[in-house]
Design a protein around this motif. Structure first.
Motif, mmCIF file in Angstrom:
data_model
loop_
_atom_site.group_PDB
_atom_site.id
_atom_site.type_symbol
_atom_site.label_atom_id
_atom_site.label_comp_id
_atom_site.label_asym_id
_atom_site.label_seq_id
_atom_site.Cartn_x
_atom_site.Cartn_y
_atom_site.Cartn_z
ATOM 1 N N ILE A 141 -24.609 -17.133 -5.269
ATOM 2 C CA ILE A 141 -24.083 -17.045 -3.908
ATOM 3 C C ILE A 141 -22.599 -17.401 -3.902
ATOM 4 C CG2 ILE A 141 -24.276 -17.938 -1.561
ATOM 5 C CD1 ILE A 141 -26.591 -16.157 -2.488
ATOM 6 N N GLY A 142 -22.200 -18.392 -4.731
ATOM 7 C CA GLY A 142 -20.783 -18.742 -4.847
ATOM 8 C C GLY A 142 -19.956 -17.579 -5.386
ATOM 9 N N ILE A 143 -20.502 -16.858 -6.360
ATOM 10 C CA ILE A 143 -19.806 -15.678 -6.900
ATOM 11 C C ILE A 143 -19.642 -14.620 -5.816
ATOM 12 C CG2 ILE A 143 -20.001 -13.758 -8.522
ATOM 13 C CD1 ILE A 143 -21.390 -15.684 -10.451
ATOM 14 N N LEU A 144 -20.707 -14.424 -5.035
ATOM 15 C CA LEU A 144 -20.651 -13.420 -3.963
ATOM 16 C C LEU A 144 -19.601 -13.785 -2.921
ATOM 17 C CD1 LEU A 144 -24.430 -12.558 -3.386
ATOM 18 C CD2 LEU A 144 -22.766 -11.413 -4.843
ATOM 19 N N LYS A 145 -19.478 -15.086 -2.621
ATOM 20 C CA LYS A 145 -18.473 -15.514 -1.655
ATOM 21 C C LYS A 145 -17.070 -15.176 -2.146
ATOM 22 C CE LYS A 145 -20.932 -19.327 0.609
ATOM 23 N NZ LYS A 145 -20.960 -20.792 0.855
ATOM 24 N N PHE A 195 -38.251 -8.999 -1.354
ATOM 25 C CA PHE A 195 -37.494 -8.345 -0.286
ATOM 26 C C PHE A 195 -36.927 -9.340 0.730
ATOM 27 C CE2 PHE A 195 -40.036 -4.827 -1.872
ATOM 28 C CZ PHE A 195 -39.077 -3.823 -1.972
ATOM 29 N N VAL A 196 -36.661 -10.540 0.268
ATOM 30 C CA VAL A 196 -35.926 -11.501 1.079
ATOM 31 C C VAL A 196 -34.490 -11.495 0.584
ATOM 32 C CG1 VAL A 196 -35.668 -13.916 1.757
ATOM 33 C CG2 VAL A 196 -37.955 -12.908 1.534
ATOM 34 N N ALA A 197 -33.535 -11.240 1.510
ATOM 35 C CA ALA A 197 -32.130 -11.109 1.149
ATOM 36 C C ALA A 197 -31.379 -12.399 1.439
ATOM 37 C CB ALA A 197 -31.499 -9.958 1.913
ATOM 38 N N PHE A 198 -30.590 -12.840 0.461
ATOM 39 C CA PHE A 198 -29.708 -13.986 0.620
ATOM 40 C C PHE A 198 -28.280 -13.442 0.730
ATOM 41 C CE2 PHE A 198 -32.045 -18.003 -0.667
ATOM 42 C CZ PHE A 198 -33.314 -17.462 -0.513
ATOM 43 N N ALA A 199 -27.577 -13.816 1.805
ATOM 44 C CA ALA A 199 -26.228 -13.300 2.040
ATOM 45 C C ALA A 199 -25.187 -14.271 1.537
ATOM 46 C CB ALA A 199 -26.014 -13.029 3.519
ATOM 47 N N ALA A 200 -23.993 -13.736 1.308
ATOM 48 C CA ALA A 200 -22.885 -14.567 0.847
ATOM 49 C C ALA A 200 -22.480 -15.586 1.897
ATOM 50 C CB ALA A 200 -21.694 -13.690 0.493
ATOM 51 N N ASP A 201 -22.772 -15.307 3.164
ATOM 52 C CA ASP A 201 -22.424 -16.257 4.223
ATOM 53 C C ASP A 201 -23.522 -17.303 4.450
ATOM 54 O OD1 ASP A 201 -24.419 -14.768 5.415
ATOM 55 O OD2 ASP A 201 -23.169 -13.970 7.024
ATOM 56 N N ASN A 259 -20.257 -8.041 4.237
ATOM 57 C CA ASN A 259 -21.140 -9.063 3.682
ATOM 58 C C ASN A 259 -21.752 -8.553 2.388
ATOM 59 O OD1 ASN A 259 -22.408 -11.528 3.531
ATOM 60 N ND2 ASN A 259 -23.377 -11.382 5.550
ATOM 61 N N LEU A 260 -22.186 -9.452 1.550
ATOM 62 C CA LEU A 260 -22.885 -9.132 0.307
ATOM 63 C C LEU A 260 -24.251 -9.798 0.328
ATOM 64 C CD1 LEU A 260 -20.048 -9.488 -2.366
ATOM 65 C CD2 LEU A 260 -21.349 -7.419 -1.879
ATOM 66 N N TRP A 261 -25.259 -9.041 -0.127
ATOM 67 C CA TRP A 261 -26.631 -9.530 -0.082
ATOM 68 C C TRP A 261 -27.277 -9.393 -1.459
ATOM 69 C CZ3 TRP A 261 -28.505 -10.847 4.926
ATOM 70 C CH2 TRP A 261 -27.669 -10.466 5.979
ATOM 71 N N VAL A 262 -28.061 -10.414 -1.825
ATOM 72 C CA VAL A 262 -28.889 -10.337 -3.026
ATOM 73 C C VAL A 262 -30.339 -10.331 -2.566
ATOM 74 C CG1 VAL A 262 -29.567 -11.435 -5.175
ATOM 75 C CG2 VAL A 262 -27.198 -11.525 -4.442
ATOM 76 N N VAL A 263 -31.049 -9.286 -2.948
ATOM 77 C CA VAL A 263 -32.434 -9.115 -2.519
ATOM 78 C C VAL A 263 -33.349 -9.320 -3.725
ATOM 79 C CG1 VAL A 263 -34.107 -7.591 -1.397
ATOM 80 C CG2 VAL A 263 -31.668 -7.443 -0.793
ATOM 81 N N GLY A 288 -27.274 -11.364 -14.944
ATOM 82 C CA GLY A 288 -27.205 -12.266 -16.083
ATOM 83 C C GLY A 288 -27.722 -13.662 -15.781
ATOM 84 N N TYR A 289 -27.992 -13.955 -14.515
ATOM 85 C CA TYR A 289 -28.528 -15.258 -14.125
ATOM 86 C C TYR A 289 -30.055 -15.189 -14.035
ATOM 87 C CZ TYR A 289 -23.792 -16.813 -12.982
ATOM 88 O OH TYR A 289 -22.467 -17.173 -13.064
ATOM 89 N N SER A 290 -30.672 -16.257 -14.439
ATOM 90 C CA SER A 290 -32.142 -16.294 -14.386
ATOM 91 C C SER A 290 -32.647 -16.266 -12.946
ATOM 92 C CB SER A 290 -32.660 -17.553 -15.096
ATOM 93 O OG SER A 290 -32.096 -18.723 -14.503
ATOM 94 N N ASP A 291 -31.913 -16.891 -12.045
ATOM 95 C CA ASP A 291 -32.261 -16.862 -10.618
ATOM 96 C C ASP A 291 -31.133 -16.137 -9.889
ATOM 97 O OD1 ASP A 291 -33.070 -17.180 -8.050
ATOM 98 O OD2 ASP A 291 -32.959 -19.393 -8.041
ATOM 99 N N ILE A 292 -31.413 -14.903 -9.480
ATOM 100 C CA ILE A 292 -30.351 -14.073 -8.872
ATOM 101 C C ILE A 292 -29.958 -14.571 -7.489
ATOM 102 C CG2 ILE A 292 -30.981 -12.020 -10.194
ATOM 103 C CD1 ILE A 292 -32.418 -10.983 -7.706
ATOM 104 N N ARG A 293 -30.710 -15.497 -6.923
ATOM 105 C CA ARG A 293 -30.371 -16.031 -5.605
ATOM 106 C C ARG A 293 -29.990 -17.514 -5.675
ATOM 107 N NH1 ARG A 293 -35.478 -13.420 -2.399
ATOM 108 N NH2 ARG A 293 -36.522 -14.409 -4.176
#
Length: 374
Positions: free
Chosen positions: A90-94, A112-118, A104-108, A80-85
């Protein structure tokens, strides 16, 4: 008199011998029953553990499917966010990570660059299951040893949709200190051990803080956590995709072990329980059986006592009768020896004549035969 009692003494010995044979027969039947009972309990234990292992494996499968469903629901929020990363995502994932079993939770993104909750970043362009999820196929990876960590892990990957189009992938990783929670199952009140293996017998997850049994597992992975099952019968069953249960000796103790397919990635749930714990489920049946056996033994001994007592009483009565007859014969003999009368008895059927001893002492023999008397 003594000679007349010999047959009855022999009958008494025969009676004791028969009683001994009955006891031996009953003891052999009891031993046979115990042996058959043990086989029946062993078979019941096999069936019981096999069913428990199968049901636990199905629970694990449902748990993992529920995890995928939950992750898909979270991916819908991210979509639902325009920018998934974005920092908001990231705050929601934390927050999601803090209250979950995820390591851990990752948004790719599509690059194919993954941003992690940490807060870490990673290039996952070579990730097979990430690519599949980017193509719209949610799935669970097998046990992998990623280059960015010294821990084996499992990945749950689901696509992120926005207006019907895939814009990225949401991945949840479970390191080896956490993914046991996906497989754990309370077997026999927690007194059994449960772990997960793949179709080749490679250990996927075991209870934290407990090293895999070296008798069951041998070898290890490059990162030192994965071992391979060594039980050949279970390995053969897993090759053919079926469940199996075995009874085996481990470090001097007997264990029941069972494998059941989970239904995902060719994984199996391996359950091992000490024989003493398994047999406790049948303790009430065993107690009832032993009580029944004890009651039957007492009834048999009571019956045997009554039978022996009956024949012994009859023998004693017969012995007294013979003693009385012998005494009467002795008295008769004394009387006939000391009488001046000559007494004889003629048996008309056998044509034999009996005369008193005094006649033989005086005349020497009987000169008159039965035929002459006729």
């Amino acid at each position: 008199m003594k000679a007349s009692l010999i047959p009855f003494a022999a009958n008494k010995r025969r009676l004791y011998f028969i009683a001994l044979l009955l006891c031996v027969f009953f003891a052999s039947m009891l031993l046979t029953y115990i042996s058959l009972r043990h086989k029946a309990l062993t078979k019941a234990a096999f069936v019981s553990l096999s069913e428990i292992s199968y049901n636990s494996a199905q629970n694990v499968k449902h748990r993992m499917n529920d995890m995928l469903t939950l992750l898909s629901a979270e991916s819908a929020i991210v979509g639902g966010y325009s920018d998934i990363r974005s920092p908001e995502v990231i705050g929601i994932l934390k927050k999601q990570l803090a209250g979950s079993h995820y390591s851990n939770l990752w948004v790719v993104g599509s690059d194919f660059v993954a941003f992690a909750a940490d807060g870490s970043k990673l290039d996952v362009s070579k990730g097979l299951y990430t690519r599949r999820a980017m193509e719209g196929v949610a799935g669970i990876s097998p046990l992998i040893s990623p280059s960015f960590t010294d821990k084996d892990c499992i990945l749950f990957c689901v696509p992120i949709f926005r207006k019907g189009r895939i814009v990225g992938v949401l991945s949840a990783s479970f390191y080896n200190d956490k993914f046991y929670d996906l497989f754990k199952s309370s077997v026999y009140g927690g007194r059994g051990d449960v772990c997960a293996v793949d179709s080749g017998g490679r250990l996927i997850a075991s209870r934290p803080g407990i090293a895999p049994n070296p008798v069951l597992f041998c070898g290890k992975s490059p990162v030192g956590t994965v071992r391979t099952l060594c039980e050949p019968e279970l390995l053969e069953a897993m090759k053919t995709g079926r469940r199996a249960t075995v009874r085996t000796m481990l470090k001097g103790d007997i264990y029941y072990m069972s494998v059941a397919p989970i239904g995902l990635n060719g994984w199996y749930l391996l359950t091992s329980v000490p024989e003493a714990v398994v047999m406790e489920r049948f303790s009430s049946l065993t107690s009832l059986t032993l009580f029944t056996i004890g009651a039957l033994v007492l009834l048999f001994l009571a019956f045997l006592y009554l039978v022996v007592r009956f024949f012994m009483d009859n023998t004693e009565t017969r012995r007294e009768e013979l003693a009385s007859i012998a005494m009467r014969e002795e008295r008769y003999e004394i009387v006939t020896k000391n009488t001046s009368e000559y007494i004889f008895e003629w048996n008309n059927e056998s044509e034999k004549i009996y005369v008193v001893p005094s006649y033989i002492e005086r005349f020497g023999s009987l000169n008159v035969t039965a035929k002459a008397i006729k």
